[in-house]
Design an enzyme around this catalytic site. Structure first.
Site, PDB file in Angstrom:
ATOM      1  NE  ARG A  12      -3.952  -2.049   2.079  1.00  0.00           N
ATOM      2  CZ  ARG A  12      -3.701  -3.115   2.833  1.00  0.00           C
ATOM      3  NH1 ARG A  12      -2.642  -3.119   3.633  1.00  0.00           N
ATOM      4  NH2 ARG A  12      -4.485  -4.162   2.786  1.00  0.00           N
ATOM      5  CE  LYS A  45      -1.134  14.117 -13.743  1.00  0.00           C
ATOM      6  NZ  LYS A  45      -1.482  14.623 -15.090  1.00  0.00           N
ATOM      7  CD  GLU A 102       7.211  17.415 -22.834  1.00  0.00           C
ATOM      8  OE1 GLU A 102       6.575  18.392 -22.374  1.00  0.00           O
ATOM      9  OE2 GLU A 102       6.663  16.330 -23.117  1.00  0.00           O
ATOM     10  CE  LYS A 137       5.022  17.912 -13.607  1.00  0.00           C
ATOM     11  NZ  LYS A 137       5.107  16.713 -14.409  1.00  0.00           N
ATOM     12  CD  GLU A 177      -4.017  17.237 -15.593  1.00  0.00           C
ATOM     13  OE1 GLU A 177      -3.075  16.498 -15.253  1.00  0.00           O
ATOM     14  OE2 GLU A 177      -4.470  17.311 -16.729  1.00  0.00           O
ATOM     15  NE  ARG A 191       0.277  17.575 -12.547  1.00  0.00           N
ATOM     16  CZ  ARG A 191       0.819  16.672 -11.754  1.00  0.00           C
ATOM     17  NH1 ARG A 191       0.403  16.566 -10.495  1.00  0.00           N
ATOM     18  NH2 ARG A 191       1.758  15.862 -12.179  1.00  0.00           N
ATOM     19  CG  ASN A 238      -2.164  18.152 -20.047  1.00  0.00           C
ATOM     20  OD1 ASN A 238      -1.160  17.495 -19.795  1.00  0.00           O
ATOM     21  ND2 ASN A 238      -3.276  18.053 -19.345  1.00  0.00           N
ATOM     22  CG  HIS A 241       1.149  17.057 -23.752  1.00  0.00           C
ATOM     23  ND1 HIS A 241       1.923  18.205 -23.799  1.00  0.00           N
ATOM     24  CD2 HIS A 241       1.956  16.098 -23.226  1.00  0.00           C
ATOM     25  CE1 HIS A 241       3.132  17.929 -23.312  1.00  0.00           C
ATOM     26  NE2 HIS A 241       3.176  16.660 -22.961  1.00  0.00           N
ATOM     27  CG  HIS A 261      -1.261  12.562 -25.322  1.00  0.00           C
ATOM     28  ND1 HIS A 261      -1.890  13.128 -24.231  1.00  0.00           N
ATOM     29  CD2 HIS A 261       0.002  12.313 -24.922  1.00  0.00           C
ATOM     30  CE1 HIS A 261      -1.035  13.228 -23.228  1.00  0.00           C
ATOM     31  NE2 HIS A 261       0.120  12.742 -23.612  1.00  0.00           N
ATOM     32  CG  HIS A 298       5.831  12.421 -24.822  1.00  0.00           C
ATOM     33  ND1 HIS A 298       4.476  12.383 -25.016  1.00  0.00           N
ATOM     34  CD2 HIS A 298       6.074  13.422 -23.949  1.00  0.00           C
ATOM     35  CE1 HIS A 298       3.910  13.336 -24.277  1.00  0.00           C
ATOM     36  NE2 HIS A 298       4.861  13.972 -23.621  1.00  0.00           N
TER      37      HIS A 298
HETATM   38  N1  LIG Z   1       4.633  11.098 -14.731  1.00  0.00           N
HETATM   39  C1  LIG Z   1       4.608  12.203 -15.430  1.00  0.00           C
HETATM   40  O1  LIG Z   1       4.209  13.272 -14.959  1.00  0.00           O
HETATM   41  C2  LIG Z   1       5.140  12.166 -16.825  1.00  0.00           C
HETATM   42  C3  LIG Z   1       5.416  13.359 -17.501  1.00  0.00           C
HETATM   43  C4  LIG Z   1       5.983  13.292 -18.775  1.00  0.00           C
HETATM   44  C5  LIG Z   1       6.254  12.061 -19.349  1.00  0.00           C
HETATM   45  N2  LIG Z   1       5.956  10.917 -18.665  1.00  0.00           N
HETATM   46  C6  LIG Z   1       6.242   9.598 -19.246  1.00  0.00           C
HETATM   47  O2  LIG Z   1       7.631   9.499 -19.499  1.00  0.00           O
HETATM   48  C7  LIG Z   1       7.846   8.586 -20.557  1.00  0.00           C
HETATM   49  C8  LIG Z   1       8.877   9.170 -21.501  1.00  0.00           C
HETATM   50  O3  LIG Z   1      10.065   9.382 -20.789  1.00  0.00           O
HETATM   51  P1  LIG Z   1      11.482   9.441 -21.525  1.00  0.00           P
HETATM   52  O4  LIG Z   1      11.386  10.347 -22.692  1.00  0.00           O
HETATM   53  O5  LIG Z   1      12.481   9.701 -20.494  1.00  0.00           O
HETATM   54  O6  LIG Z   1      11.625   7.989 -22.178  1.00  0.00           O
HETATM   55  P2  LIG Z   1      12.316   6.629 -21.683  1.00  0.00           P
HETATM   56  O7  LIG Z   1      12.212   6.432 -20.250  1.00  0.00           O
HETATM   57  O8  LIG Z   1      11.793   5.584 -22.597  1.00  0.00           O
HETATM   58  O9  LIG Z   1      13.869   6.874 -22.026  1.00  0.00           O
HETATM   59  C9  LIG Z   1      14.249   7.088 -23.359  1.00  0.00           C
HETATM   60  C10 LIG Z   1      15.460   6.212 -23.740  1.00  0.00           C
HETATM   61  O10 LIG Z   1      16.630   6.757 -23.148  1.00  0.00           O
HETATM   62  C11 LIG Z   1      17.390   5.728 -22.509  1.00  0.00           C
HETATM   63  N3  LIG Z   1      18.117   6.395 -21.423  1.00  0.00           N
HETATM   64  C12 LIG Z   1      17.629   6.862 -20.254  1.00  0.00           C
HETATM   65  N4  LIG Z   1      18.581   7.538 -19.599  1.00  0.00           N
HETATM   66  C13 LIG Z   1      19.693   7.492 -20.354  1.00  0.00           C
HETATM   67  C14 LIG Z   1      20.996   8.023 -20.218  1.00  0.00           C
HETATM   68  N5  LIG Z   1      21.325   8.799 -19.173  1.00  0.00           N
HETATM   69  N6  LIG Z   1      21.907   7.789 -21.202  1.00  0.00           N
HETATM   70  C15 LIG Z   1      21.555   7.031 -22.288  1.00  0.00           C
HETATM   71  N7  LIG Z   1      20.327   6.533 -22.479  1.00  0.00           N
HETATM   72  C16 LIG Z   1      19.409   6.757 -21.523  1.00  0.00           C
HETATM   73  C17 LIG Z   1      16.368   4.728 -22.102  1.00  0.00           C
HETATM   74  O11 LIG Z   1      16.947   3.455 -21.949  1.00  0.00           O
HETATM   75  C18 LIG Z   1      15.383   4.776 -23.260  1.00  0.00           C
HETATM   76  O12 LIG Z   1      15.808   3.943 -24.306  1.00  0.00           O
HETATM   77  C19 LIG Z   1       6.487   8.348 -21.205  1.00  0.00           C
HETATM   78  O13 LIG Z   1       6.039   7.058 -20.852  1.00  0.00           O
HETATM   79  C20 LIG Z   1       5.588   9.397 -20.573  1.00  0.00           C
HETATM   80  O14 LIG Z   1       4.265   8.965 -20.429  1.00  0.00           O
HETATM   81  C21 LIG Z   1       5.412  10.955 -17.426  1.00  0.00           C
HETATM   82 ZN   LIG Z   2       4.912  15.660 -22.290  1.00  0.00          ZN
END
Ligand SMILES: NC(=O)c1ccc[n+]([C@@H]2O[C@H](COP(=O)([O-])OP(=O)(O)OC[C@H]3O[C@@H](n4cnc5c(N)ncnc54)[C@H](O)[C@@H]3O)[C@@H](O)[C@H]2O)c1
Ligand SMILES: [Zn+2]
Length: 365
Positions: free
Chosen positions: A123, A145, A187, A229, A239, A243, A247, A250, A254, A267
Site C-alpha cells: 500500500r 503521477k 518540452e 512544474k 489537475e 496543472r 498539457n 499534448h 498524444h 513523445h
Molecule cells: N509522470 C509524469 O508526470 C510524466 C510526464 C511526462 C512524461 N511521462 C512519461 O515518461 C515517458 C517518456 O520518458 P522518456 O522520454 O524519459 O523515455 P524513456 O524512459 O523511454 O527513455 C528514453 C530512452 O533513453 C534511454 N536512457 C535513459 N537515460 C539514459 C541516459 N542517461 N543515457 C543514455 N540513455 C538513456 C532509455 O533506456 C530509453 O531507451 C512516457 O512514458 C511518458 O508517459 C510521465
Molecule cells: Zn509531455
C-alpha cells in the site's frame, strides 16, 4: 536566470508532504547522504534499466553500495503491468517491507513504472526519483503521477505517489542519444511558451550551447522548468485547474503518438507538432499574434528534423483526439498560447479548426 553550478533546491508541496527537488552537478555522488537526510538510509531498492546501467551502473552502485538493484526493460512498449510485476517479484524475494525505499534511476518510463510499484507495494513505500533523461528531469520526475499503459490506452492505470526526493544530476545527460535529448528540449520549449517568455528567449537564442550539454548551461534551464512544474503541481496536485496548462501541445501530440502506435515519434517530437498546432489554432482565433507563432515555428525547426506526418490521415488523428476526450469525461480541452509566456485552457475548439490546422501541418485528408 541562475548562474551557479552549486546544487539548487526547489520545494514542492503535496498532500503526502513536501519534498525537495535538488539539481546540480555531482548530486549522484551524494545520493546516499541525501537519502539518509530524508530518513531513507535502510533497505534501498534501485530500479533502473540495462541501458542506464551500462552507462552509469558503476557510479550508481558506488553512490548506493548497500542497495539492491532491480533492472527492468524501459521504452514505452514495456510500460505495462507485467513489468511492474517483475519489480514486485524482486521486492518479494528480498522481503521488502514498509520501510523499503524504491529509487527510480532512469527516464520517464522507469520513473512511472517503478513509481507505480512503489505506490502499490504494501500500500505504498517511499519513492525517490533520480531522472536520467531530459524529459524526466524537466517533467516526469516531479509531480507524483506514476502509472503504466493498458491496451485500452496510455497511462490508464496509475496513482498519485509523491516522491520523498528528486535528485537531478546533469551528468546523466552526457550519454543520452541526441534524439532523446532533443525530445526533452521540445518540452523545455513548451514550458517557455506556457509560462516564461524569458526561458523561451534564452533557449531560442542559444541552442548551440545547450546542445553542447555543458552543465553550467543545462542546469539553469532544467531548474527553470522544474520551478514552473513545482509551482503548478504544488497549487494543483490533482489537475483540477492550473496543472492542465502543462498539457500544452499534448492534445494533438498524444493523438499523433496513438495513430502511429507509439513507434514513430519520441513523445517530445509529437508534442512539438502539438505546439505548432496549438499556436496555429490560437492564431486563427486571433488569440495569438502571427509573429509569435512564427517564433515558435522557428525554434522548433532549429531544433532539428521531426518525423514526417505527410502520410497520416486527418480523420484518424481527429478520431484519436475524440477517443482521448472520451477518456477525459467528455470534455475536449485545448491549451492555447495567448502570448509567449502564457497560455489558457479553451473548451470550445471545433473539429473544423483542427482539420484546417492539421491540413496546414501537412497531413492528408
Ligand atoms: N509522470 C509524469 O508526470 C510524466 C510526464 C511526462 C512524461 N511521462 C512519461 O515518461 C515517458 C517518456 O520518458 P522518456 O522520454 O524519459 O523515455 P524513456 O524512459 O523511454 O527513455 C528514453 C530512452 O533513453 C534511454 N536512457 C535513459 N537515460 C539514459 C541516459 N542517461 N543515457 C543514455 N540513455 C538513456 C532509455 O533506456 C530509453 O531507451 C512516457 O512514458 C511518458 O508517459 C510521465
Ligand atoms: Zn509531455
Amino acid at each position: 536566470m541562475h548562474t551557479t553550478t552549486e546544487a539548487v533546491r526547489i520545494d514542492v508541496g503535496s498532500s503526502a508532504g513536501a519534498y525537495a527537488v535538488q539539481a546540480g552537478p555531482g548530486l549522484l555522488g551524494s545520493l546516499g547522504a541525501q537519502l539518509r537526510d530524508v530518513g531513507l538510509g535502510a533497505r534501498q531498492f534501485v530500479v533502473s534499466s540495462p541501458t542506464v546501467w551500462r552507462f552509469h551502473g558503476t557510479a550508481i552502485a558506488q553512490a548506493l553500495p548497500d542497495a539492491h538493484t532491480i533492472l527492468i526493460p524501459d521504452g514505452e512498449r514495456f510500460k505495462h503491468l507485467q513489468t511492474v510485476n517483475r519489480i514486485y517479484e524482486a521486492l518479494g524475494a528480498a522481503a521488502a517491507e514498509r520501510e523499503a525505499a524504491v529509487i527510480a534511476v532512469g527516464g520517464g518510463v522507469i520513473g512511472d513504472v517503478a513509481g507505480f510499484a512503489a505506490a502499490t507495494w504494501m500500500r505504498g513505500v517511499a519513492l525517490v526519483q533520480v531522472p536520467t533523461t531530459l524529459v524526466a528531469q524537466v517533467d516526469s520526475a516531479i509531480g507524483g503521477k506514476v502509472g503504466v499503459n493498458h491496451a485500452a490506452g496510455k497511462n490508464l492505470i496509475g496513482a498519485f505517489h509523491a516522491p520523498r526526493l528528486v535528485a537531478i544530476d546533469p551528468a546523466f545527460l552526457a550519454t543520452l542519444p541526441r534524439r532523446e535529448f532533443r525530445a526533452g528540449l521540445y518540452e523545455v520549449v513548451k514550458y517557455g511558451i506556457m509560462a516564461s517568455r524569458e526561458l523561451f528567449d534564452r533557449v531560442a537564442g542559444d541552442l548551440d550551447s545547450l546542445f553542447k550539454r555543458r552543465p553550467e548551461r543545462l542546469v539553469p534551464t532544467i531548474v527553470d522548468c522544474c520551478r514552473i512544474k513545482a509551482r503548478i503541481v504544488t497549487a494543483d496536485e490533482r489537475e483540477a485547474g492550473e496543472r492542465r496548462l502543462l498539457n500544452l501541445g499534448h492534445t494533438v501530440g498524444h493523438a499523433l503518438e496513438a495513430v502511429t502506435k507509439y513507434r514513430r515519434f519520441r513523445h517530445g517530437e509529437a508534442v512539438a507538432y502539438g505546439l505548432l498546432a496549438a499556436a496555429r489554432i490560437a492564431a486563427h482565433r486571433g488569440l495569438f499574434a502571427e509573429d509569435e507563432r512564427h517564433r515558435i515555428a522557428d525554434v522548433i525547426t532549429a531544433l532539428g528534423p521531426l518525423p514526417s506526418v505527410a502520410d497520416l490521415s486527418i480523420g484518424d488523428v481527429l478520431e484519436a483526439i475524440r477517443r482521448d476526450k472520451k477518456m477525459s469525461r467528455g470534455v475536449l480541452r485545448f491549451v492555447l498560447p495567448v502570448s509567449i509566456g502564457s497560455a489558457q485552457v479553451v473548451n470550445d475548439v471545433q473539429a473544423d479548426e483542427i482539420v484546417k490546422t492539421l491540413t496546414e501541418l501537412g497531413m492528408r485528408s
